[in-house]
Motif scaffolding. Structure first.
Motif, short mmCIF file in Angstrom:
data_model
loop_
_atom_site.label_atom_id
_atom_site.label_comp_id
_atom_site.label_asym_id
_atom_site.label_seq_id
_atom_site.Cartn_x
_atom_site.Cartn_y
_atom_site.Cartn_z
N ASN A 126 0.79 -1.14 -0.06
CA ASN A 126 0.23 -0.23 0.07
C ASN A 126 0.79 1.26 -0.03
O ASN A 126 0.23 2.44 -0.15
N ALA A 127 2.31 1.14 0.02
CA ALA A 127 3.11 2.38 -0.06
C ALA A 127 4.46 1.87 -0.24
O ALA A 127 4.85 0.73 -0.02
N LYS A 160 0.12 2.56 -6.39
CA LYS A 160 -0.86 3.32 -6.11
C LYS A 160 -2.32 2.90 -6.90
O LYS A 160 -3.47 3.30 -6.61
N ARG A 161 -2.12 2.24 -8.09
CA ARG A 161 -3.18 2.07 -9.04
C ARG A 161 -3.55 0.49 -9.60
O ARG A 161 -4.57 0.40 -9.73
N GLN A 165 8.53 3.62 -1.09
CA GLN A 165 9.31 4.77 -1.38
C GLN A 165 11.02 4.46 -1.52
O GLN A 165 11.15 3.44 -1.02
N PRO A 195 6.43 2.67 -7.90
CA PRO A 195 5.51 3.48 -6.84
C PRO A 195 4.03 3.90 -7.67
O PRO A 195 3.08 3.89 -7.10
N TYR A 196 4.31 4.07 -9.15
CA TYR A 196 3.22 4.40 -9.74
C TYR A 196 2.12 3.18 -9.86
O TYR A 196 0.93 3.26 -9.61
#
Length: 436
Positions: free
Chosen positions: A197-198, A257-258, A200, A253-254
């Motif tokens: 869910n995240a 999120k999707r 970095q 990361p892209y």
């Protein structure tokens, strides 16, 4: 059950059985092997990091490629860029045994400016994007993206099976690391079902794991993509002028999120002896490289190279067995707690806790301790070395003494903060044409 998974030949417990299946046969592995490895300093002046010798007879990239072959993933592309000739030579000599008649291959993919004649590979994602034509030609259902510069043993089939079971678009292999080291990795947060869910990339303040403030969940740089999904994401990323075209910084990361992005804990896919923790090493610094080699010479190493069920494949020049000569009181050829490769001659010298690569010659009355000697190093008479890495083809003249006066040593050689000394032919003022 997905059709591909039904063809799985493994037992239900993936931790104990090799997971070769239709999944692995339908997978193309893209190995990213273009990195310079600048933190290895002069050790990568003439070779890329994946081509650096490791473990007495291997190159670093052999571990990733062996994982592929042992997992049943036998359609492999290797993207090269920085000072690649040594790596290309090794791949041609040691990895040409795959049978193209059966659809097996290792294809070398040097940066060729295929997409834009003004640029080489601009990032890890761009390296794959520039070779999409070749990947599409293989017509895989899944694409495995790998780094060629880590030391580990992993059954990629287990990760592929988990990827399909979850209906994932993307799966990222992960490992727990100390929170103080996490800023060097991509750090992720994971839900109970394994969904990310995240994410970095190399955060200044890494997010700790829930309930464990001393640990973070780090990406290993190992990704499984559905092939069509990967092609779509790479095209989108290539068209984004703001992107650096890197998987960790941009693509992952892209997608997190999707889309359906899941984490696969390395412990579920690693190949390790019972009772030992999952082993994965980034040997990206001189100290880490030295420590990983020294672990192999321990009585009970964390990583065993003696597992016939998961061999590490390589190429090495045919050489006679190692030889130890002289048994006098003042000169005796001995090696203790050490690994000594083919072609070595220990002539009246003492070796303790060392890694000797092929063709090393030690002359009488010398003492070598806690050191790594790469192929074809020659050590003269009455030399004393302590905690050194000696690059291949170096000749150390009689009465050389290194590793005891760090201030003096640093005037000629590279000395790390821990007192490890790197010695190369250039530092010794010797011809560098023979370095490979």
């Amino acid at each position: 059950m997905p059709h591909d998974l039904a063809l799985n030949t493994g037992a239900p417990d993936r931790r104990s059985t090799r997971f070769i299946s239709q999944l692995t046969h339908n997978t193309f592995a893209m190995v990213l092997a273009g990195g310079r490895g600048s933190r290895l300093h002069d050790l990568t002046n003439w070779r890329s990091k994946p081509a650096v010798p490791f473990g007495g007879k291997f190159r670093i990239i052999d571990f990733t490629l062996s994982n592929c072959v042992n997992s049943g993933v036998r359609r492999i592309g290797v993207a090269t860029q920085y000072k690649a000739q040594s790596l290309i030579r090794h791949l041609q000599l040691g990895w040409s045994f795959l049978d193209g008649r059966l659809g097996e291959f290792i294809e070398i993919m040097p940066a060729q400016q295929q997409v834009d004649e003004a640029q080489w590979y601009q990032g890890t994602a761009d390296a794959v994007f520039q070779n999409l034509r070749e990947i599409r030609h293989a017509n895989p259902k899944y694409v495995l993206v790998l780094s060629g510069d880590h030391i580990y043993r992993m059954d990629y089939g287990r990760m592929l099976a988990a990827h399909v079971e979850r209906g994932a678009d993307l799966t990222v292999a992960c490992i727990e690391v100390p929170i103080e080291d996490a800023h060097e990795f991509g750090v992720m947060s994971v839900m109970e079902d394994g969904r990310i869910n995240a994410f970095q990339e190399k955060p200044e303040q890494p997010q700790p794991m829930p309930g464990n403030p001393d640990r973070a969940l780090a990406s290993m740089g190992i990704y499984v993509f559905n092939a069509a999904f990967l092609f779509e994401q790479l095209r989108r990323d290539a068209d984004d002028p703001k992107s650096s075209h890197d998987f960790g910084k941009d693509v992952i990361p892209y997608c997190v999120k999707r889309y359906h992005a899941f984490a696969q804990n390395f412990a579920e896919s690693c190949v390790q002896e019972p009772g030992k923790s999952a082993y994965w090493r980034d040997v990206g610094t001189l100290d880490a490289y030295w420590a990983a080699n020294m672990d192999l010479v321990a009585v009970t190493p964390q990583l065993s190279l003696y597992d016939d069920n998961w061999p590490i494949w390589t190429w090495q020049q045919q050489s006679p067995p190692a030889k130890f000569v002289f048994d006098d009181d003042d000169r005796r050829g001995t090696a203790v707690d050490s690994m000594v490769s083919d072609g070595c001659i220990v002539s009246g010298s003492t070796v303790r806790r060392c890694m000797l690569f092929a063709g090393v010659r030690l002359h009488s009355y010398s003492l070598i301790e806690d050191s790594i000697l790469l192929p074809n190093v020659q050590v003269g008479h009455r030399c004393v070395l302590q905690k050194c890495i000696v690059d291949r083809d170096c000749y150390l003249p009689d009465d050389t003494r290194i590793g005891f006066d760090h201030v003096k040593d640093s005037q000629r050689f590279h000395v790390t903060e821990s007192g490890l000394t790197l010695i190369t032919r250039t530092m010794l003022g010797q011809d560098v044409d023979a370095i490979r």
